[in-house]
Scaffold this motif. Structure first.
Motif, PDB file in Angstrom:
ATOM      1  N   HIS A  93     -67.976  69.605 -43.153  1.00 31.39           N
ATOM      2  CA  HIS A  93     -67.915  68.803 -42.319  1.00 31.39           C
ATOM      3  C   HIS A  93     -69.210  67.755 -42.184  1.00 31.39           C
ATOM      4  O   HIS A  93     -69.053  66.543 -41.831  1.00 31.39           O
ATOM      5  CB  HIS A  93     -67.527  69.293 -40.847  1.00 31.39           C
ATOM      6  CG  HIS A  93     -66.071  69.265 -40.407  1.00 31.39           C
ATOM      7  ND1 HIS A  93     -65.401  68.235 -40.125  1.00 31.39           N
ATOM      8  CD2 HIS A  93     -65.438  70.328 -40.786  1.00 31.39           C
ATOM      9  CE1 HIS A  93     -64.162  68.653 -39.918  1.00 31.39           C
ATOM     10  NE2 HIS A  93     -63.899  69.915 -40.321  1.00 31.39           N
TER      11      HIS A  93
ATOM     12  N   TRP B 278     -60.999  73.550 -37.682  1.00 33.27           N
ATOM     13  CA  TRP B 278     -62.340  72.730 -37.068  1.00 33.27           C
ATOM     14  C   TRP B 278     -62.338  73.114 -35.577  1.00 33.27           C
ATOM     15  O   TRP B 278     -63.140  72.872 -34.849  1.00 33.27           O
ATOM     16  CB  TRP B 278     -62.126  71.177 -37.214  1.00 33.27           C
ATOM     17  CG  TRP B 278     -60.867  70.635 -36.712  1.00 33.27           C
ATOM     18  CD1 TRP B 278     -59.695  70.306 -37.339  1.00 33.27           C
ATOM     19  CD2 TRP B 278     -60.609  70.071 -35.422  1.00 33.27           C
ATOM     20  NE1 TRP B 278     -58.778  69.562 -36.700  1.00 33.27           N
ATOM     21  CE2 TRP B 278     -59.363  69.481 -35.575  1.00 33.27           C
ATOM     22  CE3 TRP B 278     -61.153  70.056 -34.108  1.00 33.27           C
ATOM     23  CZ2 TRP B 278     -58.647  68.972 -34.333  1.00 33.27           C
ATOM     24  CZ3 TRP B 278     -60.636  69.662 -33.139  1.00 33.27           C
ATOM     25  CH2 TRP B 278     -59.189  69.152 -33.182  1.00 33.27           C
TER      26      TRP B 278
ATOM     27  N   GLN C 244     -68.477  69.708 -34.991  1.00 33.40           N
ATOM     28  CA  GLN C 244     -68.898  71.013 -35.498  1.00 33.40           C
ATOM     29  C   GLN C 244     -70.178  71.621 -35.005  1.00 33.40           C
ATOM     30  O   GLN C 244     -70.904  70.747 -34.605  1.00 33.40           O
ATOM     31  CB  GLN C 244     -68.752  71.212 -37.200  1.00 33.40           C
ATOM     32  CG  GLN C 244     -67.543  70.735 -37.591  1.00 33.40           C
ATOM     33  CD  GLN C 244     -66.446  71.789 -37.329  1.00 33.40           C
ATOM     34  OE1 GLN C 244     -66.616  72.952 -37.438  1.00 33.40           O
ATOM     35  NE2 GLN C 244     -65.357  71.328 -36.685  1.00 33.40           N
TER      36      GLN C 244
END
Length: 186
Positions: free
Chosen positions: A98, A38, A116
């Motif tokens: 995500h 991430w 994201q």
């Protein structure tokens, strides 16, 4: 400056772990909660270097088949393009996971939002990179001599249409996200 092999092996390991390292969806979701997914370390694309040595063999070939710096540079450019498109592909996979789940971020500090990149932005980046790779393949020069670099990884990857399949799925995911957002706004 880093070797092009550093981001290549890092990306491939992360993709491999994501695709084959988990046996359930929940394990995959848990994996992308770690910072290497991430919050990836930015790659300085213009500072990557080519550590392949094509001058170890002495050549007695005629001039027209002699290995030139231009061919070595074009080969290196192909390797960098391959790493870049795989890097964007990994980011697309992580962003789509995500978007589907509220994933708890591991080792996140208070200033980390874990937000994201937008799937649509990543999709556009992937399409641009695919076009750049296709353009590269149009101009790729390959020598068939022992000391010359082999054709780039893109020569098999781009024509396989794998990126087209991924972009189709990303478009679908993006459409679902927009539809869901529109319904929840009503």
């Amino acid at each position: 400056a880093n070797s092009v092999n550093c981001p290549l092996s890092h990306n491939e390991r992360l993709i491999f772990d994501l695709v084959f390292g988990s046996s359930t969806y929940q394990q995959t979701v848990s994996m992308v909660g770690y910072p290497e997914y991430w919050k990836p370390t930015p790659v300085q694309w213009d500072q990557l270097r080519d550590n392949r040595d094509f001058r170890t063999m002495q050549s007695f070939d005629p001039e027209e088949t002699e290995l030139t710096d231009e061919i070595i540079q074009l080969s290196f450019k192909g390797e960098v393009e391959f790493v870049r498109i795989r890097h964007i592909l990994l980011r697309c996979l992580v962003a789509s996971l995500h978007a589907a789940e509220d994933i708890p971020l591991q080792f996140a500090s208070s200033e980390d939002t874990g937000k994201q990149a937008d799937i649509e932005d990543l999709l556009n980046q992937l399409l641009e990179r695919e076009q750049a790779c296709s353009d590269f393949l149009q101009n790729e020069k390959v020598l068939d001599t022992p000391q010359a670099p082999y054709k780039s990884r893109l020569s098999n990857y781009v024509p396989s249409q794998q990126i087209s399949l991924v972009t189709s799925f990303l478009r679908l995911i993006n459409a679902i996200i927009k539809c869901t957002a529109d319904k929840s706004a009503e």
